[in-house]
Design an enzyme around this catalytic site. Sequence first.
Site: not given
Ligand code: RNT
Ligand code: ZN
Length: 416
Positions: A185, A224, A226, A257, A260, A284, A292, A294, A324
């Site tokens: 990523w 990945e 985003k 993810d 994202h 993720h 995003d 998390d 994630d």
């Molecule tokens: C960031 C991505 C990525 C990170 C990790 C720490 O937006 O989601 O995967 O969260 O690599």
């Molecule tokens: Zn991620």
Amino acid sequence: MDEKKIIKAYEMAKERYAAIGVDTDKAVDILGKTQISLHCWQTDDVIGFESDAGLSGGIQTTGNYPGRARNIDEVRADIKFAKNLIAGSHRLNLHEIYGDFGGKFVDRDKVEVKHFQSWIDWAKENGMKLDFNSTSFGHPKSGDLSLANPDPAIREFWIEHTKRCRHIADAMGKAQGDPCIMNIWVHDGQKELTVERKRYRELLAASLDEILKEDLPWMKSCVEAKLFGIGLESYTVGSMDFFEGYCASRKVIYTLDTGHYEPTENVSDKIPSLLLFVPELMLHVSRPVRWDSDHVTIMNDQTLDLFKEIVRADALDRAHIGLDYFDASINRIGAYVIGTRATQKCLLSALLEPIGLLRKYEDEGKGFQKLALLEEAKTMPFGAVFDWFNLKNGVPVGEEFIPEIEKYEKEVTSKR
Ligand code: RNT
Ligand code: ZN
């Protein structure tokens, strides 16, 4: 908890599910065999052991709950503790900045397998397999553009880093006799209006082609996509469209993810499309709240739907499940365990779907019957099956893990 009552409740649930054509024993068995890749970065707010530089690259942890793991021993202790509260055997997902650098500064373009040897040994001792990530954020050369940087020196630096990471992943995979999944990523993007949108994407594709050129038998690479990063809001080089095209044309694993995408998008519906064109998926599993963010994964509609689409597509063997999220506002180990158990709940719920009957109704155009069964499935005795799964695997049932985490906090993390 009273074991006899859990078993009795399970027996009753088993009968209810059998009546709609669902084999609960089989679902529990599949769930127990499905590995989840635990993200090491939940223990320490994505800081790692390379330097004290804060997070960059458009990601951010919020909160300052006490007890963050400060070094490799604490990260390992926390993972080991969390893992014992989660049924099944799981993987550990490391980032390059979590290498065992022995107190020395090892720059990203100099990292080697030896910096991960102690992790390889530790993982083996603890029955975990490793996954890996190159790290392009939190470094003086991270800037706004890494693999897509028009400056060849910076681009080369990150290409070298990522190539080295692939070799480390390959060594991990070889040692564990099972391919290590390595995620790439990069945060590359721009805060402001960007006019060279195509050019950076060309550069990213070229850098990735160079990185992925070498075939390494014991690792699999994934990339990945985003939507945007903090401070990089106007443009993201590695957008979904970019990576869909890239993965489909190069036959590379797509990392999805759940944070994202646009907040109102139906992320689960991407699965049945992606599966047609990319070889495998890396998930993720996260929880975006307005962005995003998390947040800790919970059993919500989005996550339930995500796993339903995988199970309905019969694609569990083509989807690698990783977590994630990074929440620093509550007990971090608690967050770790809640999110992993929630992921298992969502997968179990998908495995318990009366899919045979639902498919039949849909095929026959029986819309009312299908909708009715989907509704009724929501109140089936799911909890009894999840309790049995945990009991069978010797981990705390239900809320029993709360006092265990409180004890660990009192004895370990609060003293940091
Ligand atoms: C960031 C991505 C990525 C990170 C990790 C720490 O937006 O989601 O995967 O969260 O690599
Ligand atoms: Zn991620």
